[in-house]
Scaffold this active site. Structure first.
Site, PDB file in Angstrom:
ATOM      1  N   ASN A   1       0.963  -1.221  -0.018  1.00 14.18           N
ATOM      2  CA  ASN A   1      -0.059  -0.088   0.118  1.00 14.18           C
ATOM      3  C   ASN A   1       0.977   1.137   0.077  1.00 14.18           C
ATOM      4  O   ASN A   1       1.537   1.646   1.017  1.00 14.18           O
ATOM      5  CB  ASN A   1      -0.668  -0.166   1.335  1.00 14.18           C
ATOM      6  CG  ASN A   1      -1.627   1.405   1.399  1.00 14.18           C
ATOM      7  OD1 ASN A   1      -1.790   2.203   0.673  1.00 14.18           O
ATOM      8  ND2 ASN A   1      -2.222   1.220   2.604  1.00 14.18           N
ATOM      9  N   TRP A   2       1.047   1.834  -1.198  1.00 11.86           N
ATOM     10  CA  TRP A   2       1.840   3.023  -1.350  1.00 11.86           C
ATOM     11  C   TRP A   2       1.265   4.394  -0.429  1.00 11.86           C
ATOM     12  O   TRP A   2       2.086   5.288  -0.289  1.00 11.86           O
ATOM     13  CB  TRP A   2       2.179   3.417  -2.792  1.00 11.86           C
ATOM     14  CG  TRP A   2       2.839   2.272  -3.658  1.00 11.86           C
ATOM     15  CD1 TRP A   2       3.515   1.543  -3.009  1.00 11.86           C
ATOM     16  CD2 TRP A   2       3.079   2.303  -4.943  1.00 11.86           C
ATOM     17  NE1 TRP A   2       4.201   0.554  -4.066  1.00 11.86           N
ATOM     18  CE2 TRP A   2       3.991   1.305  -4.916  1.00 11.86           C
ATOM     19  CE3 TRP A   2       2.653   2.952  -6.075  1.00 11.86           C
ATOM     20  CZ2 TRP A   2       4.173   0.722  -6.372  1.00 11.86           C
ATOM     21  CZ3 TRP A   2       3.076   2.633  -7.306  1.00 11.86           C
ATOM     22  CH2 TRP A   2       3.686   1.649  -7.427  1.00 11.86           C
ATOM     23  N   LYS A   3       0.217   4.236  -0.204  1.00 11.61           N
ATOM     24  CA  LYS A   3      -0.487   5.534   0.350  1.00 11.61           C
ATOM     25  C   LYS A   3      -0.343   6.816  -0.415  1.00 11.61           C
ATOM     26  O   LYS A   3      -0.176   6.699  -1.910  1.00 11.61           O
ATOM     27  CB  LYS A   3      -0.235   5.528   1.956  1.00 11.61           C
ATOM     28  CG  LYS A   3      -0.167   4.316   2.554  1.00 11.61           C
ATOM     29  CD  LYS A   3       0.194   4.468   4.136  1.00 11.61           C
ATOM     30  CE  LYS A   3       0.058   3.072   4.833  1.00 11.61           C
ATOM     31  NZ  LYS A   3       0.003   3.217   6.140  1.00 11.61           N
TER      32      LYS A   3
ATOM     33  N   HIS B   1      -9.457   1.282   4.932  1.00  4.22           N
ATOM     34  CA  HIS B   1      -8.286   1.240   5.499  1.00  4.22           C
ATOM     35  C   HIS B   1      -8.306   2.301   6.839  1.00  4.22           C
ATOM     36  O   HIS B   1      -9.090   3.345   6.736  1.00  4.22           O
ATOM     37  CB  HIS B   1      -7.025   2.083   4.667  1.00  4.22           C
ATOM     38  CG  HIS B   1      -5.662   1.940   5.155  1.00  4.22           C
ATOM     39  ND1 HIS B   1      -5.301   2.853   6.066  1.00  4.22           N
ATOM     40  CD2 HIS B   1      -4.801   0.947   4.872  1.00  4.22           C
ATOM     41  CE1 HIS B   1      -4.072   2.472   6.277  1.00  4.22           C
ATOM     42  NE2 HIS B   1      -3.649   1.264   5.693  1.00  4.22           N
TER      43      HIS B   1
ATOM     44  N   GLU C   1      -6.586   4.333   7.763  1.00  2.00           N
ATOM     45  CA  GLU C   1      -6.238   6.106   7.627  1.00  2.00           C
ATOM     46  C   GLU C   1      -7.531   6.669   7.135  1.00  2.00           C
ATOM     47  O   GLU C   1      -7.849   7.883   7.498  1.00  2.00           O
ATOM     48  CB  GLU C   1      -5.145   6.250   6.811  1.00  2.00           C
ATOM     49  CG  GLU C   1      -3.652   6.052   7.450  1.00  2.00           C
ATOM     50  CD  GLU C   1      -2.726   5.418   6.868  1.00  2.00           C
ATOM     51  OE1 GLU C   1      -2.550   5.394   5.560  1.00  2.00           O
ATOM     52  OE2 GLU C   1      -2.037   4.643   7.442  1.00  2.00           O
TER      53      GLU C   1
ATOM     54  N   GLU D   1      -5.379  -4.856  10.702  1.00  2.00           N
ATOM     55  CA  GLU D   1      -4.315  -4.108  10.727  1.00  2.00           C
ATOM     56  C   GLU D   1      -4.474  -3.155  12.073  1.00  2.00           C
ATOM     57  O   GLU D   1      -5.267  -2.155  12.277  1.00  2.00           O
ATOM     58  CB  GLU D   1      -3.991  -3.188   9.650  1.00  2.00           C
ATOM     59  CG  GLU D   1      -4.016  -3.695   8.302  1.00  2.00           C
ATOM     60  CD  GLU D   1      -3.322  -2.774   7.332  1.00  2.00           C
ATOM     61  OE1 GLU D   1      -2.403  -2.766   6.899  1.00  2.00           O
ATOM     62  OE2 GLU D   1      -4.028  -1.707   7.000  1.00  2.00           O
TER      63      GLU D   1
ATOM     64  N   GLY E   1       2.776   2.024  10.808  1.00  2.00           N
ATOM     65  CA  GLY E   1       3.524   2.976  10.671  1.00  2.00           C
ATOM     66  C   GLY E   1       4.335   3.308  11.935  1.00  2.00           C
ATOM     67  O   GLY E   1       5.121   4.584  11.835  1.00  2.00           O
TER      68      GLY E   1
ATOM     69  N   SER F   1       3.518  -2.294  10.184  1.00  2.00           N
ATOM     70  CA  SER F   1       4.876  -2.304  10.404  1.00  2.00           C
ATOM     71  C   SER F   1       5.517  -3.718   9.949  1.00  2.00           C
ATOM     72  O   SER F   1       6.533  -4.437  10.654  1.00  2.00           O
ATOM     73  CB  SER F   1       5.166  -1.903  11.792  1.00  2.00           C
ATOM     74  OG  SER F   1       5.077  -0.611  12.272  1.00  2.00           O
TER      75      SER F   1
ATOM     76  N   GLY G   1       2.990  -1.137   4.062  1.00  2.00           N
ATOM     77  CA  GLY G   1       3.094   0.319   3.970  1.00  2.00           C
ATOM     78  C   GLY G   1       4.301   0.620   3.536  1.00  2.00           C
ATOM     79  O   GLY G   1       4.763   0.292   2.458  1.00  2.00           O
ATOM     80  N   GLY G   2       5.052   1.235   4.387  1.00  2.00           N
ATOM     81  CA  GLY G   2       6.285   1.600   4.193  1.00  2.00           C
ATOM     82  C   GLY G   2       7.239   0.968   3.607  1.00  2.00           C
ATOM     83  O   GLY G   2       8.093   1.298   2.677  1.00  2.00           O
TER      84      GLY G   2
END
Ligand code: PGA
Length: 255
Positions: free
Chosen positions: A13-15, A99, A101, A171, A177, A217, A238-239
């Site tokens: 997930n590049w966000k 998600h 966010e 999640e 993150g 993470s 993600g990251g």
């Protein structure tokens, strides 16, 4: 450990990260390394504005390309939103729904989730429905209750025949993150709760086809360990999905 009937699913997930050039480079690198995809499913969830280009570069590979959000109507006065059919039209074949966010930062209510999941299924966009508790909810021992409430909303219009096209991502919000991952026991317990709830809702057989991913993470150093946990069928990253040198070892967690 993942069930043999459920292909491991590693999703990035590049966000709101990367730019067009770096997105395309990353797709090219992963595509080159994936070959025919083999025994796992790999997908990227890209910013909507890059989807057409990213999907064009991914073409001819088993790499799945998805959007990070949709609205549930197919057209109308919804300034700033995207209809599922629009993602399909530019080459996306999947989408993230709910998600944390979206829920936490943009205030998306649980009540929207059922219609979003239904709209994605009806448009042939494979949904990953994201659920998870906040730190306060975990501390208050409300994790199970929160997960069930989110499942109830997302499954509102899901029929047994749809189940195999649905993926759930667990999640924990406090692990996203933050560098903090849930413990093996916490992941195991949450995935068990989710699968048990689904079995009651769509039946044992259909539930056996639904993959449950863990997200929060995930890194090259913990991917193997998390994938070894009972009932973890994949990872939502993600990251660490923003660069080939951190995402490839996660895709190849068992090599
Ligand atoms: P993270 O994000 O891997 O950077 O924690 C996961 C996610 O939000 O899907």
């Amino acid at each position: 450990m993942t069930n043999a009937a459920r292909k491991p699913y590693i999703a990035g997930n590049w966000k709101m990260n990367l730019d067009r050039a770096r997105s395309l480079d990353l797709i090219k690198t992963i595509k080159g390394r994936l070959g025919d995809g083999g025994d796992r499913e790999v997908a990227f969830f890209a910013p909507a504005i890059y989807l057409a280009d990213v999907a064009a570069v991914a073409q001819g590979s088993p790499l799945g390309i998805g959007g990070q959000n949709i609205w549930y109507d197919s057209d109308g006065a919804f300034t700033g939103e995207l209809a599922p059919r629009m993602l399909r039209e530019v080459g996306a074949d999947r989408v993230l729904i709910g998600h944390s966010e979206r829920r936490q930062v943009f205030g998306e209510p649980n009540e929207w989730m059922g219609r979003k999941v239904r709209a994605s299924l009806d448009t042939d966009l494979l949904p990953i429905y994201c659920i998870g508790e906040t730190l306060d909810e975990r501390k208050a021992n409300r994790t199970d209750r929160v997960l069930k409430k989110q499942l109830e909303a997302g499954f509102e219009q899901v029929k047994t025949v749809d189940a195999h096209r649905l993926t759930i991502a667990y999640e924990p919000v406090w692990a996203i993150g933050t560098g903090e991952t849930a413990t093996t026991e916490q992941v195991e317990a949450a995935h068990r709760t989710i699968r048990k709830w689904m079995a009651q809702r769509v039946g044992e057989e259909a539930t056996g086809t639904v993959r449950i991913l863990y997200g929060g993470s995930v890194k090259p150093t913990n991917a193997k360990e998390i994938m070894a946990i009972d009932d973890v069928d994949g990872l939502l990253v993600g990251g660490a999905s923003l660069q080939a040198d951190t995402f490839l070892p996660i895709i190849e967690y068992d090599r």
